[in-house]
Write a protein that holds these residues in place. Sequence first.
Motif, mmCIF file in Angstrom:
data_model
loop_
_atom_site.group_PDB
_atom_site.id
_atom_site.type_symbol
_atom_site.label_atom_id
_atom_site.label_comp_id
_atom_site.label_asym_id
_atom_site.label_seq_id
_atom_site.Cartn_x
_atom_site.Cartn_y
_atom_site.Cartn_z
ATOM 1 N N ARG A 1 -36.856 -37.104 -74.154
ATOM 2 C CA ARG A 1 -37.319 -35.320 -73.994
ATOM 3 C C ARG A 1 -36.163 -34.623 -73.699
ATOM 4 O O ARG A 1 -35.913 -33.524 -74.453
ATOM 5 C CB ARG A 1 -38.356 -35.440 -72.998
ATOM 6 N N GLU B 1 -38.147 -42.446 -71.775
ATOM 7 C CA GLU B 1 -39.208 -41.381 -72.420
ATOM 8 C C GLU B 1 -38.662 -40.109 -72.120
ATOM 9 O O GLU B 1 -38.665 -38.954 -72.750
ATOM 10 C CB GLU B 1 -40.722 -41.566 -72.398
ATOM 11 N N GLU C 1 -39.861 -27.070 -71.620
ATOM 12 C CA GLU C 1 -40.567 -27.052 -73.036
ATOM 13 C C GLU C 1 -41.612 -25.778 -72.776
ATOM 14 O O GLU C 1 -41.693 -25.017 -74.071
ATOM 15 C CB GLU C 1 -41.273 -28.366 -72.914
#
Length: 545
Positions: free
Chosen positions: A390, A386, A353
């Motif tokens: 992502r 989670e 990211e």
Amino acid sequence: MKADTLFKNGKIYTLVNEGDCAEALAVKDGRIVFVGSNADAADIEACEVVDLGGRTMLPGLGDSHLHFFAYCQTLTTVDLGAAKSKKEAMQMLADKAAETPAGEWIRGNNFDQSKWSDCEDEIPTKEDLDAVSTEHPIFMKRVCLHTAVANSKALEVAGVGKDYEFGVGGLVELDENGYPNGILREQAPKIFDEIIPDPAKVPEIKAKLMDTALAKAAREGVTQIHTYAADIWKYTEDFDDYKALERAGKLPLRVSIYLDTYYTKPYLTQKEVEDPYRLVQYGGYKIFSDGSLGSRSAALFEPYDDDPTTTGIFVQSQDALNEKMLKAYEMGLQPATHCIGDAGLDAVLTAIEYTLAKSREHGMTEREQATRDPFRIIHAQMARPELIERMCKLPVVIDIQPSFYCTDLHWIEDRVGAERAAHSYQWKTYIDKGLILTGGSDCPVEDFNPWYGIYAAVTRKDLEGYPEGGCHPEEKVSPYEAICMFSKNIAIAIGQQAQLGTLEAGKFADMVVVEQDPFEIPEDELLHVVNDQTWVAGRKVFERA
């Protein structure tokens, strides 16, 4: 139509879609020029006609993550992988010591204490190796490569003594008095990699080892490998070695080389990209995040259930991982990052990211990013929901090693508890979420026979067929999905889906012919699929006698 080779009377699974099957396939100049029925192939004039006799043809199989030259190196050491007890492993080393002059090194590899019947999943110490010999320096590596053990003589030769501190990224274990107990973790084993002579570096020996390993690959139906250097273990990969074999006509597969040092990746012309006879190329850049579950060095959010004193080891800080990945990406290198624990995966996703955001800040457009090869996440064995969400939002492929599970299923719940074990090896969940999985072995950690991995992914059993019905069977994948991992998806991972991975007109003629139809046999028999022929760029590189 004229062709070099025509295959007919086969069950030719193209893998374009599940169930797609043809009877005939023709090859010319290293490419597939026809796929269809026997009737439609009747007018093809071929120099050679191969009657498949009802046998099955598949796209060439591959390994998306292994250390090929490291496998060659292990052929010069004592392979402890078959040992069923510590006593047996130590005896194998003792046998080697008995035939080795005093003072010379004894090296072992592939030990796995979790399989030993006479110890409680405990890694041996220097005392165990001292009982083998105090006249020879002895050094052995665990199967995962993230842990090693040295005897007193080896520690003395290496200068590893009281209160020794390795520093960031590694650990030399000390006893209550500050003396090393012989166990070294993560980057610390490179202390010995620097000083132990490696016979595989002698040119004549190296050539013989590579010939042996390449012959095995052709025999197993492996037509492409993505092989990784790893400086922390002194695992090298030399482009020129493979290129020399290619020029000599001795390379029976395609090789993509990933280095863990920065380099300028050579530019390939479109002509080179489309050349079916070009077998050697650079891949990308390897990065490490954490260790392994077997060594209790995979980085976890919470402590290990069977050792509450540790949450594993991060090989480098988050900031270092971020900047290392960003630099590689902006140099045009495909980042391929090792992570096994859930905290390790979190760190890698954070770095991806960060890299995407920072490279845009530096002027890279989203359109340019979309044309890049995907980020590769290697292993990704533990993932909370989670973390999976992502991953699904990022341009990634997941390089998994299904055959790991043949061993790990026996101890994973003890290591991390039932809840976290259920969030591990979630292959079907990943696929259902739209993630692309590739299949590898991490050889020399596991054998690179692709059918071992295909069997493990489909059955979720060990090699003896345990447990009945498979472990966490909800995560089983279909034979089609598993075979795609070891063929079609490997090409996608490196941006070669236009040339490789499926049997379609225009693609490179890399194929295998197998004795059994893997889509029709019972799933347990996938372990025993026999390869009859291997073809690379339309050239037969193996045929079973």
